[in-house]
Write an enzyme that holds these catalytic residues in place. Structure first.
Site, PDB file in Angstrom:
ATOM      1  N   SER A   1       2.514   6.888   0.619  1.00 33.45           N
ATOM      2  CA  SER A   1       1.636   6.056   1.449  1.00 33.45           C
ATOM      3  C   SER A   1       0.228   6.186   0.881  1.00 33.45           C
ATOM      4  O   SER A   1      -0.350   7.268   0.891  1.00 33.45           O
ATOM      5  CB  SER A   1       1.667   6.504   2.909  1.00 33.45           C
ATOM      6  OG  SER A   1       0.773   5.734   3.680  1.00 33.45           O
ATOM      7  N   ARG A   2      -0.294   5.063   0.355  1.00 39.78           N
ATOM      8  CA  ARG A   2      -1.580   5.124  -0.336  1.00 39.78           C
ATOM      9  C   ARG A   2      -2.765   4.981   0.613  1.00 39.78           C
ATOM     10  O   ARG A   2      -3.899   5.133   0.199  1.00 39.78           O
ATOM     11  CB  ARG A   2      -1.647   4.027  -1.410  1.00 39.78           C
ATOM     12  CG  ARG A   2      -0.518   4.096  -2.423  1.00 39.78           C
ATOM     13  CD  ARG A   2      -0.714   3.082  -3.539  1.00 39.78           C
ATOM     14  NE  ARG A   2       0.456   3.056  -4.412  1.00 39.78           N
ATOM     15  CZ  ARG A   2       1.448   2.188  -4.314  1.00 39.78           C
ATOM     16  NH1 ARG A   2       1.395   1.268  -3.369  1.00 39.78           N
ATOM     17  NH2 ARG A   2       2.469   2.225  -5.130  1.00 39.78           N
ATOM     18  N   VAL A   3      -2.518   4.638   1.874  1.00 35.13           N
ATOM     19  CA  VAL A   3      -3.603   4.394   2.819  1.00 35.13           C
ATOM     20  C   VAL A   3      -3.461   5.250   4.071  1.00 35.13           C
ATOM     21  O   VAL A   3      -4.423   5.826   4.561  1.00 35.13           O
ATOM     22  CB  VAL A   3      -3.644   2.895   3.219  1.00 35.13           C
ATOM     23  CG1 VAL A   3      -4.722   2.651   4.263  1.00 35.13           C
ATOM     24  CG2 VAL A   3      -3.893   2.031   2.002  1.00 35.13           C
TER      25      VAL A   3
ATOM     26  N   ASP B   1       0.820  -1.215   0.000  1.00 37.52           N
ATOM     27  CA  ASP B   1       0.000   0.000   0.000  1.00 37.52           C
ATOM     28  C   ASP B   1       0.855   1.267   0.000  1.00 37.52           C
ATOM     29  O   ASP B   1       0.400   2.323   0.429  1.00 37.52           O
ATOM     30  CB  ASP B   1      -0.913   0.017   1.233  1.00 37.52           C
ATOM     31  CG  ASP B   1      -1.741  -1.237   1.345  1.00 37.52           C
ATOM     32  OD1 ASP B   1      -2.322  -1.640   0.331  1.00 37.52           O
ATOM     33  OD2 ASP B   1      -1.793  -1.829   2.432  1.00 37.52           O
TER      34      ASP B   1
END
Length: 515
Positions: free
Chosen positions: A371-373, A346
């Site tokens: 950071s995709r989350v 993620d």
């Protein structure tokens, strides 16, 4: 004479009566057992004939209680991955089925222990017998049992918590060339979980014994072993042990997650895991693919990392956060294994050798890290003070590169460069010294407000240290709101800026802009 004869008769009668009782009480038990024969042994694997009923990934028991996993189940022979010292095995030895798959001991008794993937103690402690065992290969939690990542996992590293935040239940890849500080980031994150109600699992895959001993010593020195389990395989151990190590570590971590606990697991590193699997696959005559890795190399890592998640309340509400580490070669992040793991995780934290050589530690390249989350789980107080920090830092890096060519810059560009240099100085952090949330927010707010811009670069470390020590002067209720408030009020921001202005006044002067 007659009395002696009668005494012997009594003894014989008693003896025969007991034998008769034993014969009547004994119930013969027949057990059907399949026996196979070793036909060939090579580095880390064995070829076995017989065992017609064996299943895929079933445990095979070899002489000397050496275990193996059935990997290739062909029509006439079985390719077995060995998990122990195979030096005494030879062709013609008998083997037998166990009837079960590979499992590992789980339980609270593992906290503070250093163990092998087989559950054997490596810390000279007592033999581990928890009474509970879990298969190392388990299906990941169904989608319906998962919930979104909403709580932050604080690393204690200001550059990560501010600009590349990680949430509980996230999978964040750490990658970079060798000796750039990848393990140091993971260990600092573990150290920062003290008093955070987070269980940590550190899995060392194919590491040198001296490196592992150093890491364990750091954990013990900072009293982190009380909430940590360490699983170790060294580089000279069979590749089969290196292959099963992360799966065994994940099963141990899942036990705590299913108890409703928050867990952090570190895989150090999956490059060596992929190489061990490639070695096993080539020895087992599996077809090689790109870079000689087998075609299912993506699957072995995806099914491992898919087990990291945040469970719903009906399943206990626990979480498992994964920090896999990958070693790149010559900064090549487009190689096969790095690209596989970037697509599985993620987000990634990329460490730059160039920054490391310049002494910017941790050497995180903010432009290549994402950071995709975790941004959705980041504390509101962080979002309030780091809104344009990443953009300002990226602009500074571009302008700094441009200025190296001797170009003349206008005043705004020079001011951007000076501000960027202060950002870089504030993001530097010594190893094994995690920073509290209140300290991070105060430093970041002072930075975004421009209070550090008049501090000479040579005084930045001293100024930041003085500000960190002065946090105690803030009201206790304000420091508590850093953790719980949905946003920072204007009064809170004013109190922090007043404190920062007072502390930094002793270090400020008019900066000399570069020509």
């Amino acid at each position: 004479m007659n009395s002696e004869a009668h005494g012997l008769d009594a003894i014989f009668d008693t003896t025969f009566a007991r034998i008769q009782q034993g014969r009547e009480a004994h119930a013969p038990h027949l057990e059907l057992c399949e026996i196979g024969i070793i036909s060939k042994v090579s580095t880390g694997i064995a070829t076995v004939t017989g065992l017609p009923g064996v299943g895929f990934e079933e445990l095979i028991i070899f002489p000397g209680n050496v275990l193996g996993i059935a990997f290739n189940v062909d029509e006439f022979e079985i390719g077995v991955v060995l998990l122990g010292d195979y030096s005494k095995l030879q062709a013609g030895d008998e083997v037998r089925r166990s009837g079960r798959v590979m499992d590992v001991a789980v339980g609270d008794e593992l906290l503070g222990r250093v163990i092998s993937p087989l559950g054997e103690p490596l810390d000279e402690g007592a033999v581990i017998d928890t009474g509970l065992r879990s298969p190392i290969e388990r299906p990941a939690a169904p989608i319906m049992d998962r919930v979104p990542v909403t709580n932050p996992l604080q690393t204690g590293l200001i550059v990560i918590d501010a600009m590349i935040p990680i949430g509980r239940g996230q999978r964040e890849l750490i990658l970079g060339d060798r000796q750039t500080g990848k393990t140091a980031i993971a260990i600092d994150t573990i150290l920062n979980q003290r008093d955070q109600d987070v269980i940590c699992v550190y899995c060392a895959i194919g590491q040198r014994a001296a490196t592992v001993a150093k890491t364990i010593n750091v954990l013990r020195k900072h009293n982190a072993m009380a909430y940590t389990v360490v699983i170790v395989t060294e580089g000279n151990e069979p590749p089969g042990l290196q292959y099963i190590a992360p799966y065994a570590a994940t099963s141990i971590a899942e036990y705590f997650m299913e108890q409703g606990r928050n867990v952090l697991i570190v895989y150090d590193d999956l490059t060596k895991h992929a190489r061990a699997y490639r070695e096993l696959s080539l020895l087992l005559r599996r077809p090689p693919g790109r870079e000689a890795f087998p075609g299912d190399i993506f699957y072995i890592h995806s099914r491992l990392l898919e087990r990291a998640t945040h469970l719903c309340e009906a399943r206990g509400g626990g979480s498992l956060t994964a920090l896999p580490i990958i070693e790149t070669e010559a900064q090549n992040i487009s190689a096969y294994i790095p690209t596989n793991l970037i697509s599985i995780t993620d987000g990634q934290i990329y460490l730059s050798p160039s920054l490391f050589k310049l002494g910017v530690l941790p050497a995180i390249d903010v432009g290549r890290s994402v950071s995709r989350v975790g941004g959705k789980a980041q504390r509101a107080a962080f979002r309030a003070v780091t809104g344009d920090l990443k953009l300002a830092y990226a602009q500074f890096e571009e302008l700094e590169t441009f200025a190296r060519f001797g170009a003349r810059l206008d005043d705004d560009s020079r001011q951007t460069i000076e501000h960027g240099r202060r950002i870089r100085a504030c993001l530097k952090q010594a190893e094994s010294s995690p920073m509290l949330v209140a300290t991070q927010i105060t430093v970041l707010l002072a930075l975004s407000s421009g209070l550090f811009d008049k501090v000479p670069l040579t005084q930045m470390r001293a100024a930041q240290s003085a500000l960190s020590k002065a946090i105690i002067q803030l009201p206790e209720d304000l420091r508590a709101r850093f953790e719980t408030a949905s946003t920072l009020s204007q009064d809170d921001r004013k109190s922090i800026i007043e404190l920062a202005t007072k502390i930094l006044a002793d270090f400020q002067n008019e900066p000399e802009l570069p020509v």
